[in-house]
Design an enzyme around this catalytic site. Structure first.
Site, PDB file in Angstrom:
ATOM      1  N   TYR A 110      -8.110  62.586 -23.988  1.00 43.40           N
ATOM      2  CA  TYR A 110      -7.662  61.921 -22.770  1.00 43.40           C
ATOM      3  C   TYR A 110      -7.823  62.782 -21.516  1.00 43.40           C
ATOM      4  O   TYR A 110      -7.308  62.444 -20.464  1.00 43.40           O
ATOM      5  CB  TYR A 110      -6.240  61.392 -22.980  1.00 43.40           C
ATOM      6  CG  TYR A 110      -6.300  60.262 -23.994  1.00 43.40           C
ATOM      7  CD1 TYR A 110      -6.460  58.964 -23.574  1.00 43.40           C
ATOM      8  CD2 TYR A 110      -6.326  60.539 -25.353  1.00 43.40           C
ATOM      9  CE1 TYR A 110      -6.608  57.931 -24.501  1.00 43.40           C
ATOM     10  CE2 TYR A 110      -6.485  59.520 -26.281  1.00 43.40           C
ATOM     11  CZ  TYR A 110      -6.627  58.215 -25.845  1.00 43.40           C
ATOM     12  OH  TYR A 110      -6.799  57.203 -26.758  1.00 43.40           O
ATOM     13  N   TYR A 142       0.114  70.934  -7.425  1.00 42.62           N
ATOM     14  CA  TYR A 142       1.223  70.831  -6.482  1.00 42.62           C
ATOM     15  C   TYR A 142       0.959  71.591  -5.189  1.00 42.62           C
ATOM     16  O   TYR A 142       1.575  71.315  -4.163  1.00 42.62           O
ATOM     17  CB  TYR A 142       2.521  71.302  -7.143  1.00 42.62           C
ATOM     18  CG  TYR A 142       2.934  70.401  -8.283  1.00 42.62           C
ATOM     19  CD1 TYR A 142       3.353  69.097  -8.050  1.00 42.62           C
ATOM     20  CD2 TYR A 142       2.901  70.853  -9.595  1.00 42.62           C
ATOM     21  CE1 TYR A 142       3.724  68.269  -9.092  1.00 42.62           C
ATOM     22  CE2 TYR A 142       3.264  70.030 -10.646  1.00 42.62           C
ATOM     23  CZ  TYR A 142       3.678  68.738 -10.392  1.00 42.62           C
ATOM     24  OH  TYR A 142       4.026  67.909 -11.429  1.00 42.62           O
ATOM     25  N   GLN A 185      14.264  71.065 -18.005  1.00 47.88           N
ATOM     26  CA  GLN A 185      13.747  69.886 -18.700  1.00 47.88           C
ATOM     27  C   GLN A 185      13.991  69.929 -20.208  1.00 47.88           C
ATOM     28  O   GLN A 185      13.722  68.954 -20.914  1.00 47.88           O
ATOM     29  CB  GLN A 185      12.243  69.736 -18.455  1.00 47.88           C
ATOM     30  CG  GLN A 185      11.872  69.451 -17.013  1.00 47.88           C
ATOM     31  CD  GLN A 185      10.368  69.327 -16.821  1.00 47.88           C
ATOM     32  OE1 GLN A 185       9.596  69.197 -17.763  1.00 47.88           O
ATOM     33  NE2 GLN A 185       9.937  69.372 -15.569  1.00 47.88           N
ATOM     34  N   GLU A 242      -0.605  58.243 -15.668  1.00 45.73           N
ATOM     35  CA  GLU A 242      -1.565  57.401 -16.376  1.00 45.73           C
ATOM     36  C   GLU A 242      -0.904  56.502 -17.409  1.00 45.73           C
ATOM     37  O   GLU A 242       0.107  56.877 -18.011  1.00 45.73           O
ATOM     38  CB  GLU A 242      -2.583  58.264 -17.132  1.00 45.73           C
ATOM     39  CG  GLU A 242      -3.415  59.186 -16.297  1.00 45.73           C
ATOM     40  CD  GLU A 242      -4.366  60.034 -17.131  1.00 45.73           C
ATOM     41  OE1 GLU A 242      -5.184  60.748 -16.524  1.00 45.73           O
ATOM     42  OE2 GLU A 242      -4.291  59.993 -18.392  1.00 45.73           O
ATOM     43  N   HIS A 282       7.738  70.376 -19.679  1.00 43.40           N
ATOM     44  CA  HIS A 282       6.684  69.614 -20.357  1.00 43.40           C
ATOM     45  C   HIS A 282       6.771  69.700 -21.876  1.00 43.40           C
ATOM     46  O   HIS A 282       5.913  70.281 -22.538  1.00 43.40           O
ATOM     47  CB  HIS A 282       5.298  70.069 -19.878  1.00 43.40           C
ATOM     48  CG  HIS A 282       5.016  69.709 -18.461  1.00 43.40           C
ATOM     49  ND1 HIS A 282       3.753  69.697 -17.923  1.00 43.40           N
ATOM     50  CD2 HIS A 282       5.837  69.328 -17.444  1.00 43.40           C
ATOM     51  CE1 HIS A 282       3.802  69.341 -16.648  1.00 43.40           C
ATOM     52  NE2 HIS A 282       5.070  69.114 -16.336  1.00 43.40           N
TER      53      HIS A 282
END
Length: 372
Positions: A259, A270, A90, A249, A157
């Site tokens: 949040y 997972y 990523q 979200e 991430h």
């Protein structure tokens, strides 16, 4: 006895969570088949795009390439020297964003993963793009303006979406690093946060947590933000982020807001285990929309007052409308190619542009002429 009571409380919370999730189910939105006009092919995992005032687009490719696509879709490489670029899985080159005064300053900002496998995080640099000439484009005055801390291991991430606020400050969304999720609640670092900086990288004096070791933090409790846009008409910041297994979200980002991640979530781990038994807690900003199961939202754009969301796992474009303070799904746009959609933007001429996510990525133009 205390263990029994704890088990009962967890069970009750799970029931309430399921009921809350079920209560958000809406009547099925119309599914519209659209045929994309392919503007460019052969992009290698494109991630972000920006429209140039002289025509054409800048596109980032995750392995570290910045390219210019002219209006005919022809590709031109722009040399980009990021010696600390970390590109794998990523990780890599992420967002390209023009400054609000780009036509005068020719400045832009780029986000990317910097460091090594053992020590990396998200960095932001600014640079100047030369005016167009026969030799093509060039970058100059490359300067780091932000490095997320602490450096951590792994290649997941990073967040990295960015948007300018009306006062000229920059919001940069950051991920939790996947295995460091508890740090999203720690105000002493940047993991799982949205940060706000000035164009030169300095910290605005009115940031909410200037007394901490991470004075850039603007909001916290995020997992992996993949969509971020400033709505000037409503003076709002809309954001979406990936949940784990469920619980993607859409949020209304406010200064100093918490949040919830990982204390609250509509998703599961997972493995199927609970991340938390709570989807809401006092002091936590509840999402204005959530996807369960996950569609992996990856891009966000404003379109005629609505939100357009491109999805990776969901392989579709969705349109949502704000009604009574909540976002509601009003249309799903499907294409026969069934490709992962990485990014969406609305061009100055009103066209909706989408980047597909693959080693043979494409830039599409979509005609969303349905009246909702």
């Amino acid at each position: 006895m205390s263990r029994l009571l704890q088990a009962l409380l967890v069970s009750l919370s799970m029931v309430l969570s399921a009921a809350a999730a079920a209560s958000q189910q809406e009547p099925q939105a119309p599914q519209v088949q659209v045929t994309p006009k392919v503007l460019a092919k052969g992009l290698y995992y494109p991630w972000s795009m920006a429209e140039l005032p002289e025509g054409g687009w800048l596109v980032t490719e995750r392995p570290g390439n910045l390219v210019y696509l002219n209006p005919q879709g022809q590709r031109m490489h722009i040399p980009l020297d990021l010696p600390d670029l970390y590109a794998t899985a990523q990780a890599g080159l992420f967002e390209v964003l023009l400054t609000p005064d780009f036509e005068q300053s020719r400045e832009l900002v780029l986000s990317y993963s910097c460091g090594t496998e053992q020590a990396n995080n998200t960095c932001v640099v600014k640079a100047k793009l030369s005016p167009p000439n026969a030799a093509g484009y060039a970058l100059s005055a490359l300067q780091n303006i932000f490095t997320a801390l602490p450096k951590k291991e792994g290649a997941a991430h990073f967040g990295a979406r960015m948007t300018w606020l009306g006062d000229g400050s920059l919001l940069v969304a950051l991920g939790d690093g996947f295995v460091y999720r508890e740090q999203a609640q720690n105000l002493q670092n940047h993991l799982g946060k949205i940060v706000r900086i000035r164009r030169d990288g300095k910290v605005p004096e009115d940031n909410p947590f200037t007394h901490t070791q991470a004075p850039e933090v603007y909001s916290y409790g995020h997992r992996n933000v993949q969509g971020l846009v400033f709505d000037a008409e409503r003076n709002k910041v809309w954001q979406h982020e990936h949940g784990p297994k469920g619980g993607d979200e859409i949020n209304d980002i406010v200064k100093g807001g918490n949040y919830g991640w990982p204390m609250t979530t509509f998703g599961k781990d997972y493995t199927g285990a609970l991340v938390s038994p709570y989807n809401d807690l006092p002091g936590v900003k509840a999402p204005l929309y959530q996807w369960t199961p996950s569609l992996a939202p990856a891009g966000l754009a404003l379109y005629q007052g609505d939100l357009l969301v491109s999805h990776l796992a969901g392989k579709r474009l969705q349109r949502l409308r704000l009604v009574d303070g909540k976002w509601h799904l009003v249309a799903e746009y499907l294409v026969a190619q069934q490709q992962r959609l990485r990014a969406v933007m609305v061009a100055k001429d009103g066209r909706v542009l989408v980047l597909t996510d693959s080693n043979e990525g494409e830039l599409w133009s979509l005609d969303l002429d349905i009246q909702q």
